[in-house]
Design an enzyme around this catalytic site. Structure first.
Site, PDB file in Angstrom:
ATOM      1  N   HIS A 155      30.467   1.707  66.813  1.00 18.29           N
ATOM      2  CA  HIS A 155      29.126   1.345  66.351  1.00 18.29           C
ATOM      3  C   HIS A 155      28.586   2.457  65.443  1.00 18.29           C
ATOM      4  O   HIS A 155      28.132   3.494  65.927  1.00 18.29           O
ATOM      5  CB  HIS A 155      28.235   1.129  67.579  1.00 18.29           C
ATOM      6  CG  HIS A 155      26.847   0.696  67.255  1.00 18.29           C
ATOM      7  ND1 HIS A 155      25.768   0.986  68.043  1.00 18.29           N
ATOM      8  CD2 HIS A 155      26.347  -0.010  66.198  1.00 18.29           C
ATOM      9  CE1 HIS A 155      24.674   0.485  67.517  1.00 18.29           C
ATOM     10  NE2 HIS A 155      25.004  -0.121  66.393  1.00 18.29           N
ATOM     11  N   GLU A 207      28.839   5.469  67.916  1.00 18.36           N
ATOM     12  CA  GLU A 207      28.868   5.182  69.364  1.00 18.36           C
ATOM     13  C   GLU A 207      30.138   4.370  69.628  1.00 18.36           C
ATOM     14  O   GLU A 207      30.279   3.276  69.085  1.00 18.36           O
ATOM     15  CB  GLU A 207      27.606   4.376  69.722  1.00 18.36           C
ATOM     16  CG  GLU A 207      27.444   4.036  71.179  1.00 18.36           C
ATOM     17  CD  GLU A 207      26.144   3.215  71.436  1.00 18.36           C
ATOM     18  OE1 GLU A 207      25.706   2.468  70.528  1.00 18.36           O
ATOM     19  OE2 GLU A 207      25.591   3.321  72.544  1.00 18.36           O
ATOM     20  N   ASN A 243      21.043   0.417  71.297  1.00 14.96           N
ATOM     21  CA  ASN A 243      20.139  -0.719  71.107  1.00 14.96           C
ATOM     22  C   ASN A 243      19.462  -1.192  72.389  1.00 14.96           C
ATOM     23  O   ASN A 243      18.450  -1.889  72.321  1.00 14.96           O
ATOM     24  CB  ASN A 243      20.857  -1.861  70.393  1.00 14.96           C
ATOM     25  CG  ASN A 243      20.921  -1.570  68.904  1.00 14.96           C
ATOM     26  OD1 ASN A 243      19.903  -1.251  68.293  1.00 14.96           O
ATOM     27  ND2 ASN A 243      22.105  -1.611  68.328  1.00 14.96           N
TER      28      ASN A 243
END
Ligand SMILES: NC(=O)c1ccc[n+]([C@@H]2O[C@H](COP(=O)([O-])OP(=O)(O)OC[C@H]3O[C@@H](n4cnc5c(N)ncnc54)[C@H](O)[C@@H]3O)[C@@H](O)[C@H]2O)c1
Length: 314
Positions: free
Chosen positions: A172, A184, A222
């Site tokens: 990510h 990530e 997130n």
């Protein structure tokens, strides 16, 4: 740890273009860029040229390095108008060109990503790493879809199924990819240790620091960021404050580089909504319910910076 010899990036939106750029410029890996929409490729490569020219003019990279980075990137687009045969064509083409790692950066929809992972597993060599840049979707689910790409005779729990799913991992990156320092990395339940290490080595070669998160909806980044953005949209919806005052509060009061509404525009409101839905559906926790206003903005086609209108006009 060996780096990929040829990387393929699926999706030439804001993230795919950034990932292709850092892989080529920083890790010096040849990149094949694929998008089902040819106009996204030409738009994205034009943007990449501007980014490289800006880095050269600021003295951050030499003109030779910029030219070499650009020359390492080639693109392919849809070769057929039928979506099912189209998928097979592009994945085979990537395989024939020697792809040994893929980063999928297509739109944040489970069905789209599952289709891509099925096609990749069917066509690519058995030891290619299959990575997703998803913001929130389960890596374990995408790994399951990859096994389905091997055909109905291969069960997810068989040796062949486990070996295929073991090659799937989350990488990510953050937006804008050339600027943000983090990647990530997310192992799914099935991800092998070797795949995890290859993914980390790739991210480091792209110039990133690495964190590792468990495969839960939204991972770490997130699961924290999206509820914050959603609350800001709810503040706007309930007229607690104006758009400018909400953003100003976070910028000047909390030292954030940009306010949450501006950040949502920058991420893409369709992507924000898709992440919120994944968090909500994946946890059944009402604290993750997407704001109605966010849904309506997406219904209106106001997707933020990429479409020219969001909470702000561009
Ligand atoms: N925008 C962000 O800030 C951000 C940050 C981190 C991760 N991500 C994730 O990265 C991914 C891409 O996000 P983005 O912001 O670049 O989106 P985007 O809307 O800018 O681009 C998505 C691209 O995917 C292409 N696409 C859609 N379906 C496809 C298919 N079947 N095959 C090939 N290409 C296809 C579209 O044509 C488009 O060019 C998403 O999973 C998103 O959650 C986004």
């Amino acid at each position: 740890m060996a780096l990929p010899r040829t990387l393929s990036v699926i999706g030439a939106g804001q993230m795919g273009i950034g990932i292709a750029l850092v892989a080529s410029l920083r890790a010096k890996i040849p990149v094949i860029l694929y998008d089902r929409d040819p106009s996204q490729i030409s738009k994205g490569l034009g943007f990449m040229d501007k980014l490289l020219a800006k880095d050269v003019s600021k003295g951050k990279i030499s003109e030779d390095d910029a030219k070499a980075a650009r020359a390492r990137i080639v693109s392919i687009s849809s070769t057929s108008s039928s979506s099912s045969s189209d998928e097979l064509n592009w994945a085979r083409e990537l395989a024939e060109r020697g792809t040994d790692m893929v980063v999928e950066a297509a739109s944040e929809r489970l069905s789209i990503k599952e289709g891509i992972f099925r096609a990749l597993a069917e066509s690519l060599s058995k030891d290619a790493v299959l990575a997703s840049n998803t913001s929130s979707i389960s890596i374990t689910k995408l790994a399951g879809a990859a096994v389905d790409g091997l055909g109905p005779g291969v069960s997810r729990a068989s040796a062949e199924g486990k070996s295929c799913a073991g090659r799937v991992v989350g990488v990510h990156f953050f937006n804008p990819v050339p600027v943000m320092k983090l990647c990530e990395v997310i192992p799914g339940l099935q991800t092998s240790e070797a795949t995890l290490e290859r993914a980390k080595a790739f991210a480091v070669a792209c110039g990133k620091e690495v964190t590792t998160s468990k495969d839960v909806p939204g991972f770490v980044s997130n699961a924290l960021l999206m509820p914050f953005i959603n609350e800001a949209i709810m503040c706007l919806e309930s007229r607690t404050a104006t758009r400018d005052d909400i953003d100003k509060t976070l910028r000047l009061g909390m030292g954030h580089p940009m306010g949450p509404l501006q950040l949502a525009d920058f991420i893409g409101l369709d992507t924000c909504l898709a992440i919120q839905e994944t968090l909500y559906e994946g946890t059944h926790d009402s604290k993750y319910r997407p704001s109605i206003l966010l849904g309506r903005m997406v219904d209106a086609g106001w997707l933020g910076k990429k479409s020219g209108k969001g909470f702000y006009d561009y």
